[in-house]
Design a protein around this motif. Structure first.
Motif, short mmCIF file in Angstrom:
data_model
loop_
_atom_site.label_atom_id
_atom_site.label_comp_id
_atom_site.label_asym_id
_atom_site.label_seq_id
_atom_site.Cartn_x
_atom_site.Cartn_y
_atom_site.Cartn_z
N ALA A 20 0.78 -1.40 0.29
CA ALA A 20 -0.58 0.33 -0.07
C ALA A 20 0.82 0.93 0.30
N LEU A 21 1.94 1.18 0.82
CA LEU A 21 2.91 1.70 1.05
C LEU A 21 3.44 2.52 -0.50
N VAL A 22 3.48 1.57 -1.26
CA VAL A 22 4.28 1.82 -2.49
C VAL A 22 3.26 2.36 -3.66
N VAL A 23 1.95 1.81 -3.45
CA VAL A 23 1.14 2.32 -4.48
C VAL A 23 1.32 3.38 -3.78
N THR A 24 1.13 4.29 -3.02
CA THR A 24 0.33 5.64 -2.48
C THR A 24 1.89 6.74 -3.20
N ILE A 25 2.84 5.71 -3.20
CA ILE A 25 4.04 7.28 -3.35
C ILE A 25 3.85 6.78 -5.24
N LEU A 26 3.10 6.04 -5.82
CA LEU A 26 3.36 6.11 -7.28
C LEU A 26 2.26 6.91 -7.20
N LEU A 27 0.99 6.78 -7.05
CA LEU A 27 -0.61 7.46 -6.94
C LEU A 27 -0.31 8.40 -6.84
N THR A 28 0.94 9.44 -5.60
CA THR A 28 0.90 10.79 -5.41
C THR A 28 2.08 11.37 -6.43
N VAL A 29 2.94 10.62 -6.93
CA VAL A 29 3.62 10.90 -8.16
C VAL A 29 2.34 11.70 -9.82
N LEU A 30 1.77 10.52 -9.61
CA LEU A 30 1.05 10.23 -10.96
C LEU A 30 -0.33 11.67 -10.31
N ALA A 31 -0.72 12.43 -9.26
CA ALA A 31 -1.43 13.10 -9.48
C ALA A 31 -0.57 14.41 -8.76
N ARG A 32 0.49 14.42 -8.38
CA ARG A 32 1.08 15.61 -8.81
C ARG A 32 1.89 15.98 -9.99
N SER A 33 1.55 15.03 -10.94
CA SER A 33 2.44 15.44 -12.21
C SER A 33 0.87 15.67 -13.23
N GLN A 34 -0.22 15.56 -12.50
CA GLN A 34 -1.56 14.92 -13.09
C GLN A 34 -1.40 14.70 -14.83
N ARG A 35 -0.81 13.41 -14.61
CA ARG A 35 -0.76 12.41 -15.32
C ARG A 35 -2.11 11.43 -14.66
N LEU A 162 -6.95 -6.37 4.31
CA LEU A 162 -7.68 -4.99 4.06
C LEU A 162 -7.52 -3.73 4.83
N SER A 163 -6.89 -4.46 6.37
CA SER A 163 -6.84 -3.36 7.52
C SER A 163 -5.63 -2.09 6.81
N ALA A 164 -4.61 -3.02 5.26
CA ALA A 164 -3.68 -1.95 5.38
C ALA A 164 -3.99 -1.69 3.96
N VAL A 165 -4.93 -2.52 3.08
CA VAL A 165 -5.42 -0.61 1.90
C VAL A 165 -6.73 0.42 3.13
N LEU A 166 -7.07 -0.06 4.58
CA LEU A 166 -7.72 1.42 4.82
C LEU A 166 -6.56 2.09 5.14
N LEU A 167 -5.10 1.16 5.78
CA LEU A 167 -4.73 2.67 6.57
C LEU A 167 -3.85 3.15 5.35
N GLY A 168 -3.43 2.71 4.27
CA GLY A 168 -3.07 2.63 3.07
C GLY A 168 -3.65 4.51 2.22
N PHE A 169 -5.12 3.84 2.31
CA PHE A 169 -5.92 5.24 1.66
C PHE A 169 -6.48 6.07 3.10
N LEU A 170 -6.44 5.43 4.20
CA LEU A 170 -6.23 6.83 4.89
C LEU A 170 -4.85 8.14 4.75
N MET A 171 -3.55 7.18 4.97
CA MET A 171 -2.48 8.09 4.73
C MET A 171 -2.34 9.00 3.35
N TYR A 172 -2.80 8.05 1.97
CA TYR A 172 -3.34 9.05 0.56
C TYR A 172 -4.02 9.89 1.09
#
Length: 285
Positions: A20-35, A162-172
């Protein structure tokens, strides 16, 4: 059942949180790059990794339950247990070493992948997630064999994920502030103890199959005082595989792995390594 699936829940939480941490980082980069065009290939890579890990779990279960029995089954379970121990040990130290620089590394790789096309983005997401998925499947499979359970470890793993996904979503969404360094440290300690139990189970499998000697050399036998079906007996057996009795080699494997890996894990880093990590963290910032 709550005591039996604790180890699998921990495995699912730890590996799921890393993914989840890895996916969150990738999503953040895409969001900031507007891609936003990179979202579909990213999620397709994640889905492919999850499907591959699930297929591996189904294959291992099929082989263990339908194709093998007797000595061959004991050897198969022992070998997969050793592979699981090796993978979790490598991943624990990899995360400890790369925690400070993983964001910068993933950002650089995703930036390159964006310039190469959707297939490269999907491949990056697949590789980033599949490591955690394969490790989780191997660990849960080994824990299930050691605990002689089929359903509880699966439920525990799914609960942890499921707990990790929820925690990753909240961190994102920046809703939750989590000290990931402290969380990964203590989950690593618990995983080391779980891995020690799996290493002990691997030795048991090799001894039962006749590949290792000492099957009759009992290190301790507390079966007269510790009830295996009691809550504490079930808890110890299901989490760290501490059974009421064990051979000398089983006990030695548990102690040597747990003590050795914990000692290395908590050993202070050399001054040169600290300086290098600080320089990498500064460069990433």
């Amino acid at each position: 059942m709550s005591t039996v699936f604790f180890a699998s829940y921990l495995i699912g939480l730890r590996d799921g949180l890393e993914a989840a941490l890895v996916v969150t980082i990738l999503l953040t980069v895409l969001a900031r790059s507007q891609r936003r065009d990179g979202l579909a290939p990213l999620w397709s890579g994640v889905a492919a990794a999850i499907a591959t890990a699930a297929a591996l779990g189904a294959l291992l279960t099929y082989v263990a339950t339908s194709l093998l029995d007797g000595v061959r089954l004991e050897l198969f379970e022992a070998v997969t247990s050793l592979v699981a121990v090796a993978m979790v040990t490598w991943m624990i130290f990899w995360m400890r070493r790369s925690a400070r620089t993983i964001k910068a590394e993933l950002t650089g790789k995703l930036t390159e992948a964006l310039g190469m096309g959707p297939a490269a983005i999907a491949a990056l997401a697949f590789v980033a997630v599949i490591r955690e998925g394969v490790e989780m499947v191997l660990l849960v499979f080994s824990a299930a064999q050691a605990a002689a359970q089929s359903v509880a470890p699966l439920l525990g793993m799914l609960g942890g994920v499921l707990s990790a996904v929820l925690l990753g979503f909240l961190m994102y969404k920046a809703v939750a502030r989590v000290n990931l360094g402290r969380l990964f440290t203590w989950t690593a300690v618990l995983l080391i103890l779980v891995a020690a139990g799996i290493a002990k189970y691997a030795v048991h499998g090799f001894q039962t199959a006749g590949a290792l000697p000492g099957a009759g050399a009992v290190a301790y036998d507390l079966s007269g005082t510790v009830e295996p079906t009691s809550w504490y007996g079930t808890l110890l057996a299901a989490t760290v595989n501490l059974t009421p009795s064990a051979t000398v080699l089983e006990a030695a494997a548990w102690l040597l792995y747990a003590a050795g890996v914990l000692l290395i894990f908590f050993r202070p880093a050399p001054l040169a390594a600290k300086r290098q990590a600080a320089a990498e963290q500064k460069a990433a910032a």
